[in-house]
Enzyme design. Structure first.
Site, short mmCIF file in Angstrom:
data_model
loop_
_atom_site.label_atom_id
_atom_site.label_comp_id
_atom_site.label_asym_id
_atom_site.label_seq_id
_atom_site.Cartn_x
_atom_site.Cartn_y
_atom_site.Cartn_z
N ARG A 15 14.62 -24.37 36.90
CA ARG A 15 15.82 -24.84 36.22
C ARG A 15 16.96 -23.83 36.36
O ARG A 15 16.73 -22.65 36.60
CB ARG A 15 15.54 -25.04 34.72
CG ARG A 15 14.45 -26.05 34.42
CD ARG A 15 14.28 -26.27 32.93
NE ARG A 15 13.81 -25.07 32.23
CZ ARG A 15 14.41 -24.51 31.18
NH1 ARG A 15 15.54 -25.02 30.72
NH2 ARG A 15 13.90 -23.45 30.61
N ASP A 60 2.43 -18.32 32.62
CA ASP A 60 3.21 -17.60 31.61
C ASP A 60 3.30 -16.15 32.07
O ASP A 60 2.30 -15.42 32.05
CB ASP A 60 2.52 -17.70 30.25
CG ASP A 60 3.24 -16.94 29.15
OD1 ASP A 60 4.24 -16.25 29.45
OD2 ASP A 60 2.81 -17.03 27.98
N ASN A 88 13.36 -13.81 37.53
CA ASN A 88 14.48 -14.56 36.97
C ASN A 88 14.16 -15.18 35.61
O ASN A 88 15.08 -15.50 34.86
CB ASN A 88 14.88 -15.67 37.95
CG ASN A 88 15.72 -16.73 37.30
OD1 ASN A 88 16.92 -16.55 37.08
ND2 ASN A 88 15.11 -17.88 36.96
N TYR A 159 19.14 -9.95 23.90
CA TYR A 159 19.17 -10.25 25.33
C TYR A 159 19.67 -9.05 26.14
O TYR A 159 19.08 -8.66 27.15
CB TYR A 159 20.06 -11.47 25.56
CG TYR A 159 20.37 -11.77 27.01
CD1 TYR A 159 19.47 -12.48 27.80
CD2 TYR A 159 21.58 -11.36 27.58
CE1 TYR A 159 19.75 -12.76 29.13
CE2 TYR A 159 21.87 -11.64 28.90
CZ TYR A 159 20.96 -12.34 29.67
OH TYR A 159 21.24 -12.61 30.99
N LYS A 163 17.66 -6.67 29.01
CA LYS A 163 18.12 -6.56 30.39
C LYS A 163 18.45 -5.11 30.75
O LYS A 163 18.25 -4.69 31.91
CB LYS A 163 19.34 -7.46 30.61
CG LYS A 163 19.03 -8.94 30.57
CD LYS A 163 18.09 -9.37 31.68
CE LYS A 163 17.97 -10.89 31.75
NZ LYS A 163 17.06 -11.31 32.85
#
Length: 253
Positions: A15, A60, A88, A159, A163
């Site tokens: 996706r 997973d 990703n 988030y 990262k």
């Protein structure tokens, strides 16, 4: 090794940005393993559309045993080892600045979820890929980052922290794995127009970001995917430990 000779695993490849990366790889003739966790219908539909050298495999990535099975299945289906990994996959997240938890209220569980998805997931795939990459004397690892840890215009605390940790792993791993012929790099985007994660972002925000960007538009998933291909290609054979920001020039360096 040319892209057309590589078996490339894309985590979260069914996706949004992951699908754009899978499509770009298939366009260049690579064999692609689309990893998915829950998006079975989308993954299988994309694999069928992209052709016989593309397969969809569920796993997973936060579970090491599941990742080991993923690599075993990938080898069995493709007839060879995984040469490159694109990390990703994104733990459930929405870029909705109005709905984000503020620093005074955010719970650690949100940080843990993002760290597990970004850092633990990448560690699991790298460790699973290493034996074959070392045996071949060749490997490519590309991690997907963000420009938010350089320009936290919207403070998505969980988030962004995850990262940033992934960038640290990118750089330490590049030093550790370089002697084995394995490069490790990161491609960091800003707001992308449009992915599942950015679908909650108001159009006015997209337009505002475009106005501040030298190219005067918001980067697309397809444009981001092209930068990923660079790090996988022979053109980047002497590049490792780098973080390439692909956001139309909004953030420098």
């Amino acid at each position: 090794m040319r892209l057309s000779e590589q078996n490339v695993l894309v985590t979260g490849g069914a996706r949004g940005l992951g699908a754009a990366i899978s499509e770009a790889l298939a366009r260049e003739g690579a064999s692609v393993v689309i990893n998915y966790r829950r998006s079975e219908a989308q993954a299988k539909s994309l694999a069928e559309r992209l052709g016989p050298r593309v397969v969809a495999i569920q796993a997973d990535i936060t579970d090491a045993a599941s990742v080991a099975r993923l690599f075993e299945e990938a080898r069995a289906v493709s007839g060879g080892p995984v040469h490159a990994v694109v990390n990703n996959a994104l733990a459930d997240f929405s870029f909705d600045g109005d709905a984000r938890p503020k620093l005074g209220d955010i719970e650690w569980t949100r940080f843990q979820q993002q760290i597990d998805g970004a850092l633990k997931g990448a560690l699991n795939t790298i460790q699973a890929a290493l034996p074959a990459m070392r045996a071949a004397g060749f490997g490519r690892i590309v991690n997907v980052g963000t420009n938010l840890f350089q320009n936290p215009v919207v403070p998505y605390h969980d988030y962004t922290a995850a990262k940033a940790a992934l960038l640290a792993l990118t750089r330490t791993a590049s030093n550790d794995l370089g002697p084995d012929g394995i490069t490790v790099n990161m491609v960091s985007g800003g707001l992308l127009r449009t992915t599942d994660a950015s679908s909650a972002t108001p159009e006015a925000v997209f337009d505002m970001v475009a106005g501040f960007t030298p190219l005067r538009r918001v980067t697309t998933p397809a444009e981001f995917a092209d930068a990923v291909l660079f790090f996988l290609s022979p053109w980047a054979r002497a590049v490792t430990g780098q973080n390439l920001v692909v956001d139309g020039g909004l953030v420098k360096g």
